[in-house]
Scaffold this motif. Structure first.
Motif, mmCIF file in Angstrom:
data_model
loop_
_atom_site.group_PDB
_atom_site.id
_atom_site.type_symbol
_atom_site.label_atom_id
_atom_site.label_comp_id
_atom_site.label_asym_id
_atom_site.label_seq_id
_atom_site.Cartn_x
_atom_site.Cartn_y
_atom_site.Cartn_z
ATOM 1 N N LEU A 46 0.819 -1.214 0.000
ATOM 2 C CA LEU A 46 0.000 0.000 0.000
ATOM 3 C C LEU A 46 0.851 1.261 0.000
ATOM 4 N N PHE A 119 -15.167 6.649 -5.216
ATOM 5 C CA PHE A 119 -15.226 7.313 -3.927
ATOM 6 C C PHE A 119 -16.136 8.529 -4.014
ATOM 7 N N LEU A 123 -10.454 13.082 -4.801
ATOM 8 C CA LEU A 123 -9.289 12.460 -4.177
ATOM 9 C C LEU A 123 -8.406 13.536 -3.564
ATOM 10 N N GLY A 124 -7.622 13.155 -2.538
ATOM 11 C CA GLY A 124 -6.733 14.102 -1.879
ATOM 12 C C GLY A 124 -5.524 14.433 -2.746
ATOM 13 N N PRO A 125 -4.669 15.341 -2.260
ATOM 14 C CA PRO A 125 -3.525 15.771 -3.056
ATOM 15 C C PRO A 125 -2.347 14.799 -3.056
ATOM 16 N N PHE A 126 -2.352 13.811 -2.148
ATOM 17 C CA PHE A 126 -1.153 12.986 -1.983
ATOM 18 C C PHE A 126 -1.229 11.744 -2.861
ATOM 19 N N SER A 127 -1.125 11.928 -4.179
ATOM 20 C CA SER A 127 -1.129 10.771 -5.066
ATOM 21 C C SER A 127 0.199 10.034 -4.931
ATOM 22 N N PRO A 128 0.212 8.714 -5.185
ATOM 23 C CA PRO A 128 1.449 7.949 -4.993
ATOM 24 C C PRO A 128 2.641 8.499 -5.766
ATOM 25 N N TYR B 50 -7.412 3.060 3.141
ATOM 26 C CA TYR B 50 -8.125 4.269 2.728
ATOM 27 C C TYR B 50 -7.150 5.391 2.378
ATOM 28 N N ARG B 52 -4.215 5.144 1.093
ATOM 29 C CA ARG B 52 -3.610 4.885 -0.207
ATOM 30 C C ARG B 52 -4.592 5.160 -1.341
ATOM 31 N N TYR B 53 -5.841 4.699 -1.169
ATOM 32 C CA TYR B 53 -6.752 4.751 -2.308
ATOM 33 C C TYR B 53 -7.505 6.078 -2.408
ATOM 34 N N THR B 54 -7.551 6.888 -1.328
ATOM 35 C CA THR B 54 -8.148 8.224 -1.464
ATOM 36 C C THR B 54 -7.079 9.301 -1.589
ATOM 37 N N HIS B 55 -5.788 8.898 -1.700
ATOM 38 C CA HIS B 55 -4.681 9.843 -1.885
ATOM 39 C C HIS B 55 -4.607 10.876 -0.773
#
Lengths: 177, 101
Positions: A46, A119, A123-128, B50, B52-55
């Motif tokens: 993850l 979702f 989505l939040g700002p912290f993309s992988p 969560y 990881r998948y919601t960034h």
């Protein structure tokens, strides 16, 4: 990735079952170590490398050493016989299955994920990719010491209270006996 | 949403359920404590999934805090168990419940 997830998930769930079903307390502790190491693998999958390292060091290292030490000190070995076919174990198995289905359905339907599998909200700002570019530990540390500073400080207070409490408990018992 | 998200959540739910049943069914306080650790670990897995998948980063931060809470809980709990054992009681929760009377 799917193969690694499958292996780690089976090991983690097997460790969880081993904790509850083992006859001897020491086997429960060893099953818990298996569970925690498998969870660290899942955390790596993850993209949570720092939490995986902390999981190994704190849980599989410190906490489990404490558990095994106490088990060896008290040696509560075969006090409790657990027969898997006993009525309460059967009841517990049914209860666990029901819990799993209910929690799984709640988590996958409605609360955070719509029925289409997307979702709610953005989505939040912290993309992988962004976290990778900035550095995983750097990002986590910045967040921990800026946005989440108050929970961090409260946690330090909690650790202090726990240390003082443990010292008091062990001192107090020794004086009274 | 990528493919493994439901898998992680179902595994987390299953681990939490097994831990909860362990707390309810077992009578050895040490095993009960390990089951509580199991439940905290399942919560950690859900938090990080969560995150990881919601960034977002909040899940990882709170997973670290849960680990700290679990460590302090183990310290105090094991000190209590040692104290109860040294005061001459058997380590069986069904018998220890008589202490409250």
């Amino acid at each position: 990735m799917t193969v690694i997830f499958g292996i780690a998930a089976v090991l983690a769930f097997g460790g969880a079952l081993g904790v509850v079903l083992s006859q001897r307390t020491l086997y429960s502790a060893l099953s818990l170590v298996l569970n925690m190491v498998s969870l660290a693998v899942l955390f790596l999958l993850l993209d949570a490398q720092f939490v995986a390292a902390v999981q190994i060091i704190v849980y599989a290292g410190a906490v489990m050493v404490l558990f095994v030490f106490i088990i060896a000190l008290l040696s509560p070995g075969a006090e409790e016989r657990v027969r898997p076919l006993e009525l309460r174990m059967l009841f517990g198995g049914v209860l666990a299955a029901v819990f799993t289905v209910v929690i799984g359905r709640l988590a996958l339907n409605g609360i955070t994920v719509t029925n289409n599998g997307h979702f709610h909200g953005a989505l939040g700002p912290f993309s992988p990719s962004l976290v990778d570019a900035h550095g995983q530990v750097q990002t986590l540390g910045e967040q921990l010491f800026t946005t989440y500073l108050l929970p961090f400080e409260v946690t330090s207070l909690l650790l202090l209270v726990a240390a003082v409490g443990a010292v008091y408990l062990s001192k107090h018992r020794r004086v009274s006996s | 949403m990528t493919g493994l998200f439901p898998g992680f959540l179902i595994l987390s739910a299953a681990m939490f359920s097994v831990g909860a049943v362990g707390v309810l069914v077992r009578r050895n306080p040490l095993v009960v404590f390990m089951s509580i650790e199991l439940m905290l670990n399942a919560a950690n897995l859900a938090l990080i999934t969560y995150a990881r998948y919601t960034h977002t980063m909040a899940g990882q931060v709170f997973a670290l805090i849960v680990i700290a809470v679990a460590a302090s809980e183990v310290v105090v709990g094991l000190a209590l168990i040692t104290g109860v054992y040294r005061s001459g009681h058997k380590l069986n929760l069904d018998e220890l419940s008589e202490m409250s009377e």
